[in-house]
Design an enzyme around this catalytic site. Structure first.
Site, PDB file in Angstrom:
ATOM      1  N   LYS A  58     -11.615  -7.147   7.317  1.00 43.41           N
ATOM      2  CA  LYS A  58     -10.947  -6.215   8.223  1.00 43.41           C
ATOM      3  C   LYS A  58     -11.824  -5.019   8.489  1.00 43.41           C
ATOM      4  CE  LYS A  58      -6.963  -3.202   8.129  1.00 43.41           C
ATOM      5  NZ  LYS A  58      -5.957  -2.629   7.299  1.00 43.41           N
ATOM      6  N   CYS A  63       0.860  -1.177   0.000  1.00 39.87           N
ATOM      7  CA  CYS A  63       0.000   0.000   0.000  1.00 39.87           C
ATOM      8  C   CYS A  63       0.894   1.223   0.000  1.00 39.87           C
ATOM      9  CB  CYS A  63      -0.911  -0.004   1.230  1.00 39.87           C
ATOM     10  SG  CYS A  63      -2.302   1.149   1.100  1.00 39.87           S
ATOM     11  N   ARG A  75      -2.767   4.411  12.538  1.00 39.03           N
ATOM     12  CA  ARG A  75      -2.353   5.598  11.781  1.00 39.03           C
ATOM     13  C   ARG A  75      -1.360   6.430  12.572  1.00 39.03           C
ATOM     14  NH1 ARG A  75      -8.250   6.658   9.029  1.00 39.03           N
ATOM     15  NH2 ARG A  75      -8.228   4.691   7.851  1.00 39.03           N
ATOM     16  N   LYS A 114     -12.406  -4.604   3.123  1.00 34.85           N
ATOM     17  CA  LYS A 114     -11.772  -3.693   4.076  1.00 34.85           C
ATOM     18  C   LYS A 114     -12.669  -2.480   4.241  1.00 34.85           C
ATOM     19  CE  LYS A 114      -7.754  -0.831   4.973  1.00 34.85           C
ATOM     20  NZ  LYS A 114      -6.335  -0.588   4.717  1.00 34.85           N
ATOM     21  N   ARG A 168     -10.945   8.077   4.067  1.00 32.04           N
ATOM     22  CA  ARG A 168     -10.750   7.022   3.075  1.00 32.04           C
ATOM     23  C   ARG A 168     -12.073   6.429   2.582  1.00 32.04           C
ATOM     24  NH1 ARG A 168      -5.330   6.796   4.089  1.00 32.04           N
ATOM     25  NH2 ARG A 168      -4.573   6.018   6.070  1.00 32.04           N
ATOM     26  N   SER A 179      -5.717  -2.423  14.989  1.00 27.83           N
ATOM     27  CA  SER A 179      -5.099  -1.681  16.091  1.00 27.83           C
ATOM     28  C   SER A 179      -6.108  -1.211  17.139  1.00 27.83           C
ATOM     29  CB  SER A 179      -4.336  -0.491  15.517  1.00 27.83           C
ATOM     30  OG  SER A 179      -5.183   0.333  14.730  1.00 27.83           O
ATOM     31  N   GLU A 201     -17.032  -7.665  -3.523  1.00 29.26           N
ATOM     32  CA  GLU A 201     -15.595  -7.373  -3.446  1.00 29.26           C
ATOM     33  C   GLU A 201     -14.781  -8.671  -3.484  1.00 29.26           C
ATOM     34  OE1 GLU A 201     -13.714  -4.872  -3.583  1.00 29.26           O
ATOM     35  OE2 GLU A 201     -14.818  -3.067  -3.034  1.00 29.26           O
ATOM     36  N   TYR A 250      -2.187  -8.190  16.891  1.00 31.75           N
ATOM     37  CA  TYR A 250      -1.057  -7.685  17.681  1.00 31.75           C
ATOM     38  C   TYR A 250      -0.880  -8.506  18.953  1.00 31.75           C
ATOM     39  CZ  TYR A 250      -1.691  -3.963  14.353  1.00 31.75           C
ATOM     40  OH  TYR A 250      -1.826  -3.271  13.171  1.00 31.75           O
ATOM     41  N   CYS A 272      -3.952   6.336   0.138  1.00 26.71           N
ATOM     42  CA  CYS A 272      -3.446   5.055  -0.362  1.00 26.71           C
ATOM     43  C   CYS A 272      -3.159   5.064  -1.862  1.00 26.71           C
ATOM     44  CB  CYS A 272      -4.431   3.937  -0.028  1.00 26.71           C
ATOM     45  SG  CYS A 272      -4.703   3.745   1.744  1.00 26.71           S
TER      46      CYS A 272
HETATM   47  C1  PBG Z   1      -3.208   0.594   4.946  1.00 23.28           C
HETATM   48  C2  PBG Z   1      -3.515  -0.180   6.165  1.00 23.28           C
HETATM   49  C3  PBG Z   1      -4.160   0.278   7.319  1.00 23.28           C
HETATM   50  C4  PBG Z   1      -4.205  -0.784   8.206  1.00 23.28           C
HETATM   51  C5  PBG Z   1      -3.570  -1.853   7.596  1.00 23.28           C
HETATM   52  N1  PBG Z   1      -3.175  -1.459   6.320  1.00 23.28           N
HETATM   53  C6  PBG Z   1      -4.619   1.628   7.664  1.00 23.28           C
HETATM   54  C7  PBG Z   1      -5.708   2.278   6.965  1.00 23.28           C
HETATM   55  O1  PBG Z   1      -6.345   1.756   6.059  1.00 23.28           O
HETATM   56  O2  PBG Z   1      -5.950   3.414   7.340  1.00 23.28           O
HETATM   57  C8  PBG Z   1      -4.814  -0.736   9.561  1.00 23.28           C
HETATM   58  C9  PBG Z   1      -4.425  -1.853  10.479  1.00 23.28           C
HETATM   59  C10 PBG Z   1      -4.738  -1.601  11.912  1.00 23.28           C
HETATM   60  O3  PBG Z   1      -5.481  -0.675  12.276  1.00 23.28           O
HETATM   61  O4  PBG Z   1      -4.223  -2.370  12.732  1.00 23.28           O
HETATM   62  N2  PBG Z   1      -1.891   0.395   4.524  1.00 23.28           N
END
Ligand code: PBG
Length: 340
Positions: free
Chosen positions: A263, A135, A220, A210, A232, A289, A248, A328, A145
């Site tokens: 996700k 990405c 972020r 996603k 986004r 996260s 998708e 994590y 992105c």
């Molecule tokens: C984009 C990406 C994101 C996450 C994984 N790949 C961030 C986004 O889309 O803003 C988020 C993963 C997480 O929150 O643990 N490269």
């Protein structure tokens, strides 16, 4: 009359299949019985550990994700050994470059942070599966992105850069690429580019469903990839849509994805189940996260039992249909499972 019999009289209350003949508590009475009939089991080999890598010489704690750090490249061999030692088979890498630009050049730099990280880990632990997030948002100055034109991400121009990024990751020895950008057509573009450059054996794990989620907040901060303007929602999915996830996934499968991801995970268990039921392709889920930070923050205040809560969420994600989970908690879970 008056004589006790062990044979049930055909009274209505004794109808077969109901209480009191049926008592589900019988099989919950001891840990041995519970274990015999357990439907979902956690083992360390169902987890993927996400790692943030930066270009500074020291690790740096990530404030919004207590317990996680941005790793220095020199720390990776030791971390990789620890991951392997715990029986966790794979890691996914996110690069945090020192320099960002409008077009995210660092993403496909052969000496870029992720490219060096891949080579370092494969050198130290050849059997550890290394997945790269494919990405641009960690590499662009605006945090989006892809290539921004007139205030929005240009889909088709971005495909070219994603394909170059995937190829450069493959050239560095990555085991699997994982596009997380949500551009239309990116799986076909990446598959074509990998095949053209001699990397037809590198699989693609698509972040197929996603969602535009508030639960990415801590990531972020960790990746310094908060969009500088807007959000986004013009490319990630609307959290209100379930049927659209099937479209998708169907497109990504048709374009050549080898594995698909849903996700975030816990707020989207219905999607995990839906995708599991509707497709035969392997399905992973990403406990993101914000999902991690909520549990950890509550645990740090003594408000929740962390191992119990984390294991419960991961059990639920796998019960819903995920073959594996990006989390994590991966290393903690492996330790907790070994202690039990
Ligand atoms: C984009 C990406 C994101 C996450 C994984 N790949 C961030 C986004 O889309 O803003 C988020 C993963 C997480 O929150 O643990 N490269």
């Amino acid at each position: 009359m008056g004589r006790k019999t062990l044979v049930a009289e055909p009274r209505v209350e004794r109808a077969a299949g109901t209480f009191p003949a049926v008592r589900l508590r019988r099989m919950r009475a001891s840990s041995g019985l519970r274990s015999l009939i357990r439907e979902t089991r956690l083992t360390p080999d169902r987890f993927v550990y996400p790692i943030f890598v930066h270009e500074l010489p020291q690790d740096a704690a990530i404030e919004s994700m207590p317990g996680q750090s941005r790793q220095a490249i020199s720390s990776l061999p030791r971390l990789a050994r620890r991951v392997c030692g715990l029986g966790v088979p794979a890691v996914i890498l996110f690069g945090v470059p020192q320099v960002k630009d409008e077009v995210g050049s660092g993403a496909h730099d052969p000496r870029g942070v992720v490219q060096r990280a891949i080579a370092t880990i494969k050198d130290a632990e050849p059997d550890l599966i290394v997945i790269a997030d494919t990405c641009l948002d960690e590499y662009t100055s605006h945090g989006h992105c892809g290539i921004v034109r007139d205030g929005d991400v240009d889909n088709d121009e971005t495909l070219e850069l994603l394909a170059r990024t995937a190829v450069s990751q493959a050239e560095s020895g990555v085991d699997m690429v994982a596009p997380s950008d949500m551009m239309d057509g990116r799986i076909a573009a990446i598959r074509h580019a990998l095949d053209e450059t001699g990397h037809s054996a590198v699989p693609i794990m698509s972040y197929a469903a996603k969602y535009a989620s508030a639960f990415y907040g801590p990531f972020r901060e960790a990746a310094a990839s908060r969009p500088q303007f807007g959000d986004r929602r013009s490319y990630q999915m609307d959290p209100a849509n379930g049927r659209e996830a099937r479209r998708e996934v169907a497109l990504d499968v048709a374009e050549g994805a080898d594995v698909v991801l849903v996700k975030p995970a816990m707020p989207y268990l219905d999607i995990v189940r839906e995708v599991r039921t509707a497709f035969d392709i392997p399905v992973g889920a990403y406990q993101v996260s914000g999902e991690y930070a909520m549990i950890r923050a509550a645990a740090l205040r003594g408000w929740i039992d962390e191992p119990a809560a984390a294991l419960e969420t991961l059990t639920a994600i796998i019960r819903a249909g995920a073959d594996f989970v990006l989390t994590y908690f991966a290393l903690d879970v492996a330790e907790w499972l070994a202690e039990r």
